[in-house]
Structure formats: C-alpha cells, structure tokens
Design an enzyme around this catalytic site. Structure first.
Site, PDB file in Angstrom:
ATOM      1  N   GLU A 114      39.305  20.135  -1.745  1.00  0.00           N
ATOM      2  CA  GLU A 114      38.783  20.428  -0.405  1.00  0.00           C
ATOM      3  C   GLU A 114      38.808  19.122   0.395  1.00  0.00           C
ATOM      4  O   GLU A 114      39.563  18.989   1.347  1.00  0.00           O
ATOM      5  CB  GLU A 114      37.340  20.977  -0.501  1.00  0.00           C
ATOM      6  CG  GLU A 114      36.692  21.230   0.868  1.00  0.00           C
ATOM      7  CD  GLU A 114      35.166  21.444   0.805  1.00  0.00           C
ATOM      8  OE1 GLU A 114      34.538  21.061  -0.201  1.00  0.00           O
ATOM      9  OE2 GLU A 114      34.615  21.962   1.794  1.00  0.00           O
ATOM     10  N   ASP A 133      31.772  30.443   2.704  1.00  0.00           N
ATOM     11  CA  ASP A 133      31.210  29.156   2.265  1.00  0.00           C
ATOM     12  C   ASP A 133      29.738  29.023   2.668  1.00  0.00           C
ATOM     13  O   ASP A 133      28.862  29.304   1.855  1.00  0.00           O
ATOM     14  CB  ASP A 133      32.053  27.989   2.799  1.00  0.00           C
ATOM     15  CG  ASP A 133      32.033  26.768   1.890  1.00  0.00           C
ATOM     16  OD1 ASP A 133      31.459  26.836   0.806  1.00  0.00           O
ATOM     17  OD2 ASP A 133      32.628  25.728   2.276  1.00  0.00           O
ATOM     18  N   ASP A 134      29.475  28.603   3.894  1.00  0.00           N
ATOM     19  CA  ASP A 134      28.095  28.421   4.386  1.00  0.00           C
ATOM     20  C   ASP A 134      28.039  29.011   5.793  1.00  0.00           C
ATOM     21  O   ASP A 134      28.133  28.271   6.790  1.00  0.00           O
ATOM     22  CB  ASP A 134      27.744  26.928   4.408  1.00  0.00           C
ATOM     23  CG  ASP A 134      27.934  26.279   3.041  1.00  0.00           C
ATOM     24  OD1 ASP A 134      27.064  26.426   2.180  1.00  0.00           O
ATOM     25  OD2 ASP A 134      28.994  25.645   2.835  1.00  0.00           O
TER      26      ASP A 134
HETATM   27  N1  ADE Z   1      27.948  22.735  -0.851  1.00  0.00           N
HETATM   28  C1  ADE Z   1      27.838  23.657   0.112  1.00  0.00           C
HETATM   29  N2  ADE Z   1      28.990  23.810   0.767  1.00  0.00           N
HETATM   30  C2  ADE Z   1      29.874  22.967   0.204  1.00  0.00           C
HETATM   31  C3  ADE Z   1      31.233  22.654   0.425  1.00  0.00           C
HETATM   32  N3  ADE Z   1      31.949  23.253   1.376  1.00  0.00           N
HETATM   33  N4  ADE Z   1      31.802  21.710  -0.349  1.00  0.00           N
HETATM   34  C4  ADE Z   1      31.095  21.110  -1.302  1.00  0.00           C
HETATM   35  N5  ADE Z   1      29.817  21.370  -1.558  1.00  0.00           N
HETATM   36  C5  ADE Z   1      29.206  22.286  -0.808  1.00  0.00           C
HETATM   37 ZN    ZN Z   2      31.637  25.714  -1.143  1.00  0.00          ZN
END
Ligand code: ADE
Ligand code: ZN
Length: 332
Positions: free
Chosen positions: A197, A275-276
């Site tokens: 990432e 993801d978030d």
């Molecule tokens: N924790 C929460 N979101 C994340 C992300 N995109 N990459 C790494 N750790 C995370």
């Molecule tokens: Zn993540």
C-alpha cells in the site's frame, strides 16, 4: 446501471471496525462515556481532519479513544453492518484491533462479545452476515503482536475467522512477524496482511515469502513487478483493493493512475473495499459505483468481483456456497 449496482449483492473483505465510526457516532459515544475527543480531530466540513498517512493513523487512534465498553463495540458493529446492508452488502469481514480496545480499558472478551452481539442483531434485522478478523498493529511491534495472536488463539469465538495486521508498513520487517502468523495459521485461522500500500512490490514479496497468507490488504503496488503479478496468480493470492482509500491517501494521484484495471487484466483475484469509510468519504457501494464509472466496468464484471470476494472470504464453506449462489443468481 446505478440501480443495478445498488441491487447487486456485494461483499466487503477489508474494513477496520474502529475506522468505520462516523463523526456523529464518535461524538455520541464519547459524550456518554465522558471522554473528550481531541478538538483537532474534526474538520470544519464535519469529517475527520488528517493530511497524510501518519496523521491518518493518529486520527484513527483518536476516534477509537471514544470507546469504553463492549456495548460500544456492539453499537459500532451494528451501525457499520446496517450501512453495509443498505447497499446490499450480504457479507462483511471487519478487522478489529484488541490493542485499541485495551488502550480504552476494554478486555478482549468484552470486545468480542460486544461485536458478536452487533453481528447477531444486524443479521436478525438486515440479513447481513458479519465476521471478524483479529489484527495486530505493525508499528506496536512483534512482541505486542504475539500477545494479540495468543489471546485470539486462547479465546476462540465462532465469528473470529482470521488474523491480520495493519498499521505503519515501514515499521519492523514482516519476517519478524512470521512466528506470530504461524501461530494463527496452525490454530486454523486464515491470514491476511497489509502490504504494497505505502511500500513497493518488495513488501508484497516479503508477505508471500515469510507469512502464511492467502490475501493481501491493498497490494496495489505489486503492479510494478511483472514476476510478482504472476506469482500472485500462481499462488492464488487475493488482493483486497480499496481504490477510494488509495486516492485519499495519495498513493495514486487520480483514478486514471489507479492500477485496478491492469491488475484485473492479469487475472489476479481482487475485491473492492472501503477500508475506513468516513475517513475516506466512501462506502463499499461507493467503491463499486466509482470503479464502474472510472474503469468502465459493466455489471457482469462487478458481479464477478463480488463472487471473487466471497470465494476469498474466510467464511465457512456453508456460508460461502450459499452467498456465492445468491450473487450468481443475481439477474442484471
Ligand atoms: N489501519 C487502518 N487503515 C489502515 C490502512 N489503510 N493502512 C494501514 N493500516 C490501517
Ligand atoms: Zn486497511
């Protein structure tokens, strides 16, 4: 097409439960727990304030700090699954972080039983199936990771189906986490890890060489290495792709530079994930809409993504085959 995408049964494999808490819910939970959240956490536009990967991780920690009870974990699980179900997500695996719970004084048992209540209530009310992947935090180090995996293995719960790791990809090496992952795998848990990432293809090589994983969180930077792409196909390693997150975190400058179409062309198994969600102003449904729009994916390709996701899920075979059949039966 919008309507078809909405109706398509969808699958989420990559969300962080503490990162699904929307600003209003964080404030409500903080208030009832008498916790004052850092005033810098909120942007004037109502969202969370952060500017780069390190400040995002700090904001994530700050949001999590509103939690105090197992019930809080139950409420955030229910709200997340409710939002997913509204978009016809039929199955969602979410990462949970016992380290964040411990920081708030919440025991592993209270955390898991709270989340399990949220999962049961959401399945009863909306039919969605939720499952848990326990994660350690990479920048807290392997010793802490060992605590997390040992706690998971010593306290089994039927909804805990896998083990994973998020956090700062630049901290420590994946080799240092090999023993920890082997404990999870030997106890019967499927594994995934964030790699490729923030860091390049070498981080994905490390993941497949050192860890017993069948999935990679993100892995988008694998595209820079042809040999690696072939290896992912050969080993049937699935990439949990989160395009909106990648753009928000400036991993890629715009949709045109995102490698999702090239990755799909190489026949690597992938899923689309949020993801978030409130941090990146997205949802899993939004990821399907945006990918369709920017990458010209038709409904059959989106359906194939949903099937690939369910196949790569850590659900038991009964749930897997039932939900794959449900997706395949979907008539455009
Ligand atoms: N924790 C929460 N979101 C994340 C992300 N995109 N990459 C790494 N750790 C995370
Ligand atoms: Zn993540």
């Amino acid at each position: 097409m919008q309507e078809q995408i909405h109706k398509l049964p969808k699958v989420e494999l990559h969300s962080h439960l503490e990162g699904t808490i929307k600003p209003a819910l964080a404030q409500e939970i903080a208030q009832r727990n008498d916790v004052s959240l850092d005033s810098n956490l909120f942007h004037s536009n109502g969202g969370y304030a952060w500017s780069d990967f390190p400040s995002f991780l700090t904001a994530y920690d700050n949001v999590s700090s509103c939690l105090r009870l197992g019930k809080d974990y139950g409420d955030i699980t229910y709200e997340y699954l409710k939002d997913c179900a509204k978009e016809n997500v039929v199955y969602a695996e979410t990462f949970i972080s016992p380290d964040h719970a411990a920081e708030c004084g919440i025991s592993y048992d209270d955390m898991i039983s709270g989340i399990a209540n949220g999962i049961d209530d959401a399945e009863r009310d909306f039919g969605i199936v939720g499952r848990i992947i326990v994660t350690c935090v990479r920048h807290l180090g392997p010793e802490q990771g060992l605590n997390v995996v040992q706690t998971m293995v010593d306290n089994p719960h039927p909804y805990v189906v896998g083990f994973g790791m998020g956090g700062d990809e630049n901290a420590y090496t994946l080799e240092e986490f090999a023993d920890i992952y082997n404990i999870a795998k030997e106890a019967g848990y499927e594994c995934t890890v964030h790699a490729g990432e923030i860091c390049g293809p070498e981080s994905v090589w490390d993941a497949i060489n050192y860890l017993p994983i069948s999935r990679i969180g993100h892995g988008v930077n694998s595209i820079k290495d042809h040999e690696l792409m072939n290896e992912l196909v050969q080993r049937n390693i699935h990439l949990e792709i989160c395009p909106g997150s990648n753009l928000s975190l400036s991993i890629f400058p715009d949709w045109d530079s995102h490698p999702l179409p090239s990755i799909m062309n190489k026949a690597v198994s992938i899923s689309l994930n949020s993801d978030d969600p409130p941090f990146f102003n997205t949802t899993v449904g939004q990821e399907y809409y945006d990918s369709a729009k920017h990458f010209n994916l038709d409904i059959d390709e989106l359906k194939r993504i949903s099937v690939m996701a369910m196949e790569a899920s850590f659900a038991n075979s009964k749930i897997k085959s039932r939900l794959i059949e449900q997706i395949q039966k979907f008539q455009n």
